[in-house]
Design an enzyme around this catalytic site. Structure first.
Site, PDB file in Angstrom:
ATOM      1  N   GLY A   4      21.402  20.510  60.065  1.00 19.37           N
ATOM      2  CA  GLY A   4      22.304  19.974  61.086  1.00 19.37           C
ATOM      3  C   GLY A   4      21.910  18.585  61.551  1.00 19.37           C
ATOM      4  NE  ARG A  52      29.221  23.376  59.378  1.00 18.84           N
ATOM      5  CZ  ARG A  52      28.412  24.078  60.145  1.00 18.84           C
ATOM      6  NH1 ARG A  52      28.871  24.633  61.265  1.00 18.84           N
ATOM      7  NH2 ARG A  52      27.152  24.260  59.826  1.00 18.84           N
TER       8      ARG A  52
HETATM    9  P1  ADP Z   1      17.487  19.933  60.830  1.00 18.04           P
HETATM   10  O1  ADP Z   1      18.557  20.388  61.791  1.00 18.04           O
HETATM   11  O2  ADP Z   1      17.928  18.753  60.032  1.00 18.04           O
HETATM   12  O3  ADP Z   1      16.976  21.057  59.972  1.00 18.04           O
HETATM   13  P2  ADP Z   1      15.433  20.221  62.847  1.00 18.04           P
HETATM   14  O4  ADP Z   1      16.399  20.965  63.690  1.00 18.04           O
HETATM   15  O5  ADP Z   1      14.298  20.968  62.274  1.00 18.04           O
HETATM   16  O6  ADP Z   1      16.223  19.426  61.690  1.00 18.04           O
HETATM   17  O7  ADP Z   1      14.760  19.053  63.699  1.00 18.04           O
HETATM   18  C1  ADP Z   1      15.466  17.974  64.234  1.00 18.04           C
HETATM   19  C2  ADP Z   1      14.876  17.522  65.538  1.00 18.04           C
HETATM   20  O8  ADP Z   1      13.518  17.212  65.394  1.00 18.04           O
HETATM   21  C3  ADP Z   1      15.543  16.267  66.054  1.00 18.04           C
HETATM   22  O9  ADP Z   1      16.228  16.577  67.256  1.00 18.04           O
HETATM   23  C4  ADP Z   1      14.386  15.304  66.304  1.00 18.04           C
HETATM   24  O10 ADP Z   1      14.497  14.585  67.514  1.00 18.04           O
HETATM   25  C5  ADP Z   1      13.209  16.233  66.354  1.00 18.04           C
HETATM   26  N1  ADP Z   1      11.964  15.528  66.058  1.00 18.04           N
HETATM   27  C6  ADP Z   1      11.667  14.805  64.964  1.00 18.04           C
HETATM   28  N2  ADP Z   1      10.441  14.244  65.070  1.00 18.04           N
HETATM   29  C7  ADP Z   1       9.960  14.606  66.284  1.00 18.04           C
HETATM   30  C8  ADP Z   1       8.755  14.329  66.997  1.00 18.04           C
HETATM   31  N3  ADP Z   1       7.811  13.563  66.467  1.00 18.04           N
HETATM   32  N4  ADP Z   1       8.602  14.866  68.226  1.00 18.04           N
HETATM   33  C9  ADP Z   1       9.582  15.647  68.750  1.00 18.04           C
HETATM   34  N5  ADP Z   1      10.732  15.944  68.134  1.00 18.04           N
HETATM   35  C10 ADP Z   1      10.930  15.440  66.917  1.00 18.04           C
HETATM   36 MG    MG Z   2      18.463  21.282  63.686  1.00 20.97          MG
END
Ligand code: ADP
Ligand code: MG
Length: 392
Positions: free
Chosen positions: A346, A36
């Site tokens: 994130g 950032r």
């Molecule tokens: P972002 O921050 O990119 O918006 P999120 O915060 O919604 O994404 O989700 C990210 C998290 O989702 C990661 O820590 C990842 O480990 C978790 N995740 C992805 N697939 C699974 C799964 N099948 N079971 C549990 N956690 C998951």
């Molecule tokens: Mg996230």
């Protein structure tokens, strides 16, 4: 979108205040990840090159308003910035009482959230902040979805208010991906929970030609399609919502595909062995932790066929090496595709970093919540305030 842009203004000799998003991870007094801060450098350099006195504002963490919490001081950011800019960057406490600064200098004001009234956009505080500058530059896309004193309030009261380079690039990229996209438009929404992204899913449905779900979100859709998800992270109370979205997609002549195969494990852990299962073969003691290899190939093909790709959320637990292949396949496919590609979130940014594909994306959004709200079609308050100043 019409707003004043910093690069069109005369900044020479002016006190230019830039609202940054320096909400970065800090450990033992050091900045751990400076993405950032790096993203903010072109705007700061532009102001310096034009002969401005540069005053920087940011929040850090969530302190109790009205109290100074040393652990959430921006001092480490001032040090880091000073190294990056190769010039002194002074951290100023109690800056509301006045800032002593000359053109060519950079001052970083202490955490805006130490001031009472920041979060509720108190007009007196906003007035005081705006009074410290000649030109107020909003460059914090990551906080553009919150109306606070150092964002919306300062934009309203400053003599001149404009968007910085980072914010305008961010808005222009989002605008090209969402308002006049090259079709077909493909959105990939992964991550942990449907509940945090339900409105995004719903509004994307009407904008995109194809929606793919992944991660814990896909698990809820798998359950909604009548399959066993075992011990997987999913949301039983959102099965009805998932079914409604599946029906909505059908009514539009499309579908929300569920993975045909998945990677499962018998424990949620780093060292768990990955087992490939057809989606209808998951056992009740298993965790679905990633998409399977056939699904990864399908999704990569869809990415190759797309004109625009919008990506938010990993499709598996990419933090565990054994369950990273699905997210890596998505990242690699976007990397080599010719589509206009935009990513935000994130954890998505962390994945892009780990898989080293940032060069292959057309635009990487610095905003998590703000990115999602924009994609949902919501008006970001700080952007609305800038547009209002432009129209006035
Ligand atoms: P972002 O921050 O990119 O918006 P999120 O915060 O919604 O994404 O989700 C990210 C998290 O989702 C990661 O820590 C990842 O480990 C978790 N995740 C992805 N697939 C699974 C799964 N099948 N079971 C549990 N956690 C998951
Ligand atoms: Mg996230």
């Amino acid at each position: 979108m019409a707003f004043h842009r910093m690069e069109e203004l005369d900044l020479a000799g002016k006190r230019v205040m830039i609202r940054e998003d320096f909400n970065v991870p800090i450990d033992a007094g050091k900045v751990v990840s400076d993405t950032r801060i790096q993203a903010a450098l072109p705007t700061i350099r532009l102001a310096l090159d034009h002969g401005a006195a540069v005053i920087l504002l940011s929040h850090l963490g969530r302190p109790e308003e009205g109290e100074v919490d040393a652990a959430l001081s921006l001092a480490p950011v001032a040090n880091h910035l000073s190294t990056l800019l190769e010039m002194p960057v002074r951290l100023q406490k109690d800056w509301l009482n006045g800032i002593d600064i000359q053109p060519g200098e950079v001052v970083l004001c202490e955490n805006v959230r130490f001031n009472t009234g920041e979060k509720r956009n108190d007009p007196d505080l906003a007035w005081a902040i705006a009074g410290l500058c000649d030109v107020f530059v909003m460059d914090a896309f990551g906080t553009a979805h919150r109306a606070q004193a150092s964002t919306v309030g300062a934009i309203q009261y400053a003599d001149v208010a404009c968007a910085g380079l980072l914010l305008s690039r961010e808005l222009d990229a989002l605008d090209s991906a969402l308002s006049k996209p090259v079709r077909p438009v493909l959105a990939i929404v992964g991550g942990s929970k449907v509940s945090t992204k339900l409105t995004v899913l719903e509004s994307l449905m009407s904008k995109v030609d194809q929606l793919i779900v992944g991660g814990g979100i896909a698990n809820t859709f798998i359950a909604a399609s009548g399959y066993e998800v075992g011990q997987s992270l999913y949301e039983p109370d959102l099965i009805n919502e998932a079914q409604r979205l599946i029906r909505m997609a059908h009514e539009r002549g499309g579908e929300i595909p569920i993975p045909k195969d998945v990677l499962v494990a018998t424990s949620f852990s780093k060292d768990a062995e990955a087992i490939v299962r057809s989606v209808d073969e998951v056992q009740n003691d298993e965790f679905i932790l990633d998409i399977g290899p056939l699904t990864a190939v399908d999704y990569a093909r869809m990415i190759q066929a797309a004109g625009t790709v919008i990506w938010n959320g990993p499709v598996g637990v990419f933090e565990f090496e054994n369950f990273a292949p699905g997210t890596r396949a998505i990242a690699d496919a976007i990397d080599v595709s010719n589509a206009f590609s935009i990513a935000g979130g994130g954890d998505t940014l962390a994945a892009i970093d780990i898989f080293n594909v940032s060069e292959g994306l057309s635009y990487i959004s610095t905003g998590g919540g703000a990115f999602l709200e924009y994609v949902e079609g919501k008006t970001l308050p700080a952007v609305a305030a800038l547009e209002k100043r432009y129209a006035a």
